[in-house]
Write a protein that holds these residues in place. Sequence first.
Motif, PDB file in Angstrom:
ATOM      1  N   GLU A 116       0.833  -1.190   0.000  1.00  0.00           N
ATOM      2  CA  GLU A 116       0.000   0.000   0.000  1.00  0.00           C
ATOM      3  C   GLU A 116       0.878   1.255   0.000  1.00  0.00           C
ATOM      4  O   GLU A 116       1.971   1.255   0.563  1.00  0.00           O
ATOM      5  N   ARG A 117       0.388   2.314  -0.623  1.00  0.00           N
ATOM      6  CA  ARG A 117       1.138   3.562  -0.642  1.00  0.00           C
ATOM      7  C   ARG A 117       1.215   4.143   0.765  1.00  0.00           C
ATOM      8  O   ARG A 117       0.281   4.032   1.553  1.00  0.00           O
ATOM      9  N   HIS A 118       2.339   4.763   1.038  1.00  0.00           N
ATOM     10  CA  HIS A 118       2.546   5.324   2.365  1.00  0.00           C
ATOM     11  C   HIS A 118       3.454   6.538   2.248  1.00  0.00           C
ATOM     12  O   HIS A 118       3.914   6.890   1.161  1.00  0.00           O
ATOM     13  N   ALA A 119       3.714   7.177   3.343  1.00  0.00           N
ATOM     14  CA  ALA A 119       4.617   8.329   3.336  1.00  0.00           C
ATOM     15  C   ALA A 119       5.992   7.897   2.842  1.00  0.00           C
ATOM     16  O   ALA A 119       6.391   6.742   2.990  1.00  0.00           O
ATOM     17  N   GLN A 120       6.723   8.859   2.248  1.00  0.00           N
ATOM     18  CA  GLN A 120       8.017   8.514   1.660  1.00  0.00           C
ATOM     19  C   GLN A 120       8.970   7.930   2.695  1.00  0.00           C
ATOM     20  O   GLN A 120       9.684   6.979   2.412  1.00  0.00           O
ATOM     21  N   ARG A 121       8.977   8.506   3.888  1.00  0.00           N
ATOM     22  CA  ARG A 121       9.826   7.978   4.966  1.00  0.00           C
ATOM     23  C   ARG A 121       9.009   6.981   5.779  1.00  0.00           C
ATOM     24  O   ARG A 121       8.056   7.322   6.443  1.00  0.00           O
ATOM     25  N   SER A 122       9.400   5.719   5.645  1.00  0.00           N
ATOM     26  CA  SER A 122       8.684   4.675   6.366  1.00  0.00           C
ATOM     27  C   SER A 122       9.076   4.687   7.837  1.00  0.00           C
ATOM     28  O   SER A 122      10.140   5.202   8.226  1.00  0.00           O
ATOM     29  N   SER A 123       8.218   4.105   8.619  1.00  0.00           N
ATOM     30  CA  SER A 123       8.535   3.976  10.040  1.00  0.00           C
ATOM     31  C   SER A 123       9.663   2.973  10.227  1.00  0.00           C
ATOM     32  O   SER A 123       9.976   2.177   9.328  1.00  0.00           O
ATOM     33  N   ASP A 124      10.254   3.020  11.404  1.00  0.00           N
ATOM     34  CA  ASP A 124      11.361   2.094  11.677  1.00  0.00           C
ATOM     35  C   ASP A 124      10.898   0.653  11.582  1.00  0.00           C
ATOM     36  O   ASP A 124      11.643  -0.227  11.116  1.00  0.00           O
ATOM     37  N   ALA A 125       9.668   0.396  12.021  1.00  0.00           N
ATOM     38  CA  ALA A 125       9.155  -0.972  11.968  1.00  0.00           C
ATOM     39  C   ALA A 125       9.030  -1.444  10.514  1.00  0.00           C
ATOM     40  O   ALA A 125       9.391  -2.582  10.181  1.00  0.00           O
ATOM     41  N   VAL A 126       8.513  -0.554   9.623  1.00  0.00           N
ATOM     42  CA  VAL A 126       8.364  -0.915   8.223  1.00  0.00           C
ATOM     43  C   VAL A 126       9.723  -1.104   7.561  1.00  0.00           C
ATOM     44  O   VAL A 126       9.925  -2.012   6.751  1.00  0.00           O
ATOM     45  N   ARG A 127      10.689  -0.258   7.907  1.00  0.00           N
ATOM     46  CA  ARG A 127      12.031  -0.392   7.344  1.00  0.00           C
ATOM     47  C   ARG A 127      12.654  -1.709   7.766  1.00  0.00           C
ATOM     48  O   ARG A 127      13.337  -2.378   6.980  1.00  0.00           O
ATOM     49  N   ALA A 128      12.414  -2.093   9.026  1.00  0.00           N
ATOM     50  CA  ALA A 128      12.928  -3.377   9.487  1.00  0.00           C
ATOM     51  C   ALA A 128      12.275  -4.525   8.727  1.00  0.00           C
ATOM     52  O   ALA A 128      12.928  -5.520   8.372  1.00  0.00           O
ATOM     53  N   GLU A 129      10.973  -4.368   8.437  1.00  0.00           N
ATOM     54  CA  GLU A 129      10.288  -5.390   7.652  1.00  0.00           C
ATOM     55  C   GLU A 129      10.849  -5.468   6.241  1.00  0.00           C
ATOM     56  O   GLU A 129      10.946  -6.558   5.659  1.00  0.00           O
ATOM     57  N   ALA A 130      11.210  -4.302   5.678  1.00  0.00           N
ATOM     58  CA  ALA A 130      11.774  -4.283   4.323  1.00  0.00           C
ATOM     59  C   ALA A 130      13.108  -5.013   4.276  1.00  0.00           C
ATOM     60  O   ALA A 130      13.380  -5.782   3.346  1.00  0.00           O
ATOM     61  N   VAL A 131      13.919  -4.772   5.300  1.00  0.00           N
ATOM     62  CA  VAL A 131      15.194  -5.493   5.370  1.00  0.00           C
ATOM     63  C   VAL A 131      14.961  -6.982   5.486  1.00  0.00           C
ATOM     64  O   VAL A 131      15.639  -7.802   4.850  1.00  0.00           O
ATOM     65  N   GLN A 132      13.958  -7.345   6.282  1.00  0.00           N
ATOM     66  CA  GLN A 132      13.633  -8.758   6.438  1.00  0.00           C
ATOM     67  C   GLN A 132      13.150  -9.356   5.119  1.00  0.00           C
ATOM     68  O   GLN A 132      13.507 -10.491   4.764  1.00  0.00           O
ATOM     69  N   ALA A 133      12.343  -8.566   4.386  1.00  0.00           N
ATOM     70  CA  ALA A 133      11.855  -9.051   3.095  1.00  0.00           C
ATOM     71  C   ALA A 133      12.999  -9.251   2.109  1.00  0.00           C
ATOM     72  O   ALA A 133      13.012 -10.228   1.340  1.00  0.00           O
ATOM     73  N   LEU A 134      13.963  -8.324   2.110  1.00  0.00           N
ATOM     74  CA  LEU A 134      15.121  -8.476   1.231  1.00  0.00           C
ATOM     75  C   LEU A 134      15.931  -9.718   1.597  1.00  0.00           C
ATOM     76  O   LEU A 134      16.416 -10.446   0.730  1.00  0.00           O
TER      77      LEU A 134
END
Length: 343
Positions: A116-134
Amino acid sequence: MSDNQNSTDLTKQGGQELDRFQDPGIPAHKSRMADRDPQAAKRAEMQVVILFTISIIGTIGMLVAFFALPEDTSIAGIRMANLIIGLGLAFALLGIGLAAVHWAKTLMSDHEHVDERHAQRSSDAVRAEAVQALTEGAEDSGIARRGVLKGAVVTALALFPLAIAVPLVAEVGGDWNVSKFRHTLWKPKMRLALDPSGRPIKAEDVTIGSAFHVIPDVPEEVRNSHEWISEKAKAIVLMVRLDPRDLKEAPDRKDWSYDGIVAYSKVCTHVGCPVALYEQQTHHLLCPCHQSTFDVADGAKVVFGPAKRPLPQLPITVDDEGYLVAQSDFHEPVGPSYWERLK
């Protein structure tokens, strides 16, 4: 039914207008053969390895050809060298490209995900999820547990830049003696010959409006030498015959032509392309690379394009047998300007 009516029907449901289309969602995932059969996955992995290996062989072959082929400046030798080096580069690039595509289609995860679209700067939790996804994506690719595949891709990607860097570095260390452009093969009384046959040209054979591609009439041993290609490239000439009344000649160049026949260097003064497109009605000579245009009737002066100076003129006359000959070499360097010159 008209397009407008179709559009209206699509935006209505149950007699009411819709402000948005219903999200159809992600279609059901279709598993691939490599997902269901470990043997199929192994075959796909080996196919990718083979493709990367082809790239490795292509890069090594190109480098070997670049350094090991004997120096041969004949046309046949240059063509053969270009063919071998070009094939090496082709296999190097093609192997990497096909391997990457086949790897993505057969081994990497092909599950679709929705973000889903979100603010350009993601929250720390979302960024951690992105790293996990990578991290999970890297695991999904299987490169960590496929040692042969990892070695093939790393080797291919590490070697390929050499195919581009080595020729560039070798060129930087090449011959930078620009003073050689001050002189060509043309000498006094040297006959003008047809390119490529080498047949000397008589003035009576040149009719008004005709154009001839000209090279120096040199001995056979010169043509068979290693230096012939580079020396010929500097000495190439385009010769045309105009009505003498159409010629506009500077006072100090009135004896550089013969009965309306003029000869100019074919090497464009912009970047050195061969200027060879002659327009009989306007007496204009066009460079096909960047459209620099020169007026043959007026000292080959620039009338259009990026070139900054006229084409150098070759002074010509005829000998006792009626053959066209050079009076001397060009009186100025041929080709593009360079840093040692004022223009």
